[in-house]
Scaffold this active site. Structure first.
Site, PDB file in Angstrom:
ATOM      1  CB  CYS A   1      -0.875   0.010   1.243  1.00 45.42           C
ATOM      2  SG  CYS A   1      -2.060  -1.348   1.335  1.00 45.42           S
TER       3      CYS A   1
ATOM      4  CD  GLU B   1      -1.935   3.841   3.599  1.00 44.07           C
ATOM      5  OE1 GLU B   1      -3.101   4.133   3.882  1.00 44.07           O
ATOM      6  OE2 GLU B   1      -1.644   3.035   2.685  1.00 44.07           O
TER       7      GLU B   1
ATOM      8  NE  ARG C   1      -9.969   5.646  -5.619  1.00 40.37           N
ATOM      9  CZ  ARG C   1      -9.220   4.724  -5.033  1.00 40.37           C
ATOM     10  NH1 ARG C   1      -9.738   3.890  -4.175  1.00 40.37           N
ATOM     11  NH2 ARG C   1      -7.928   4.633  -5.329  1.00 40.37           N
TER      12      ARG C   1
ATOM     13  CB  CYS D   1      -5.890  -1.712   4.516  1.00 40.27           C
ATOM     14  SG  CYS D   1      -4.144  -2.194   4.516  1.00 40.27           S
TER      15      CYS D   1
ATOM     16  CB  CYS E   1      -1.723   0.296   6.254  1.00 37.02           C
ATOM     17  SG  CYS E   1      -1.065  -0.078   4.610  1.00 37.02           S
TER      18      CYS E   1
ATOM     19  CE1 TYR F   1       1.114 -10.660  18.141  1.00 33.40           C
ATOM     20  CE2 TYR F   1       2.367  -9.078  16.847  1.00 33.40           C
ATOM     21  CZ  TYR F   1       2.276 -10.290  17.497  1.00 33.40           C
ATOM     22  OH  TYR F   1       3.356 -11.142  17.499  1.00 33.40           O
TER      23      TYR F   1
ATOM     24  CD1 TRP G   1       7.070  -7.939  16.026  1.00 33.25           C
ATOM     25  CD2 TRP G   1       7.301  -5.951  15.053  1.00 33.25           C
ATOM     26  NE1 TRP G   1       8.060  -8.047  15.088  1.00 33.25           N
ATOM     27  CE2 TRP G   1       8.226  -6.843  14.474  1.00 33.25           C
ATOM     28  CE3 TRP G   1       7.260  -4.647  14.603  1.00 33.25           C
ATOM     29  CZ2 TRP G   1       9.107  -6.464  13.478  1.00 33.25           C
ATOM     30  CZ3 TRP G   1       8.135  -4.282  13.605  1.00 33.25           C
ATOM     31  CH2 TRP G   1       9.042  -5.183  13.054  1.00 33.25           C
TER      32      TRP G   1
END
Length: 144
Positions: A56, A58, A84, A90, A93, A127, A129
């Protein structure tokens, strides 16, 4: 309408919209992103669509920023081609942006509802990491 604690960086939105309008052509590049570094520099990028899951805009922006010596982003926005407008990141991302820049602000919404929120607001109860956190605690850098 409720006031938002983070003002919208309209210059950043215009930068992403300009890249979307002038550089997104065909099906391979359909999204543009712009990010502002903590010292005010604007970095832009476009996505690299591919059926195997090309990155993406980003995520391309993270690499483009690093290539220019920008390792700390303050704010990011993504804009779609064909007028748009602002498109929220998303799920993937959102997680990547949170991992790289936990204090990042993200421009979302459309029209009168455009606003700036923290990436943590877009991905609550996220989450963690563990490898990344361990490296950060030891003063390290992101794993290669």
């Amino acid at each position: 309408m409720t006031a938002h604690p983070h003002p919208v960086d309209h210059e950043l939105v215009r930068a992403a919209a300009n890249v979307a309008r002038t550089r997104c052509r065909g099906d391979n590049h359909t999204m543009a992103a712009a990010g502002r570094s903590r010292d005010g520099l604007i970095v832009t990028a476009v996505n690299a669509y591919h059926f195997t899951g090309g990155p993406c805009a980003e995520q391309v922006l993270i690499g483009a920023a690093a290539a220019q010596g920008v390792y700390e982003l303050d704010t990011i926005v993504a804009v779609g081609d064909r007028d748009r407008g602002v498109v929220p990141p998303c799920g993937r991302c959102r997680q990547v942006l949170l991992d790289y820049f936990p204090a990042l602000k993200v421009v979302v919404g459309a029209g009168e509802r455009i606003r700036t929120v923290r990436v943590t607001d877009l991905l609550p109860e996220s989450y963690v990491w563990a490898d990344h956190q361990l490296g950060a605690e030891e003063g390290g850098v992101l794993p290669q």
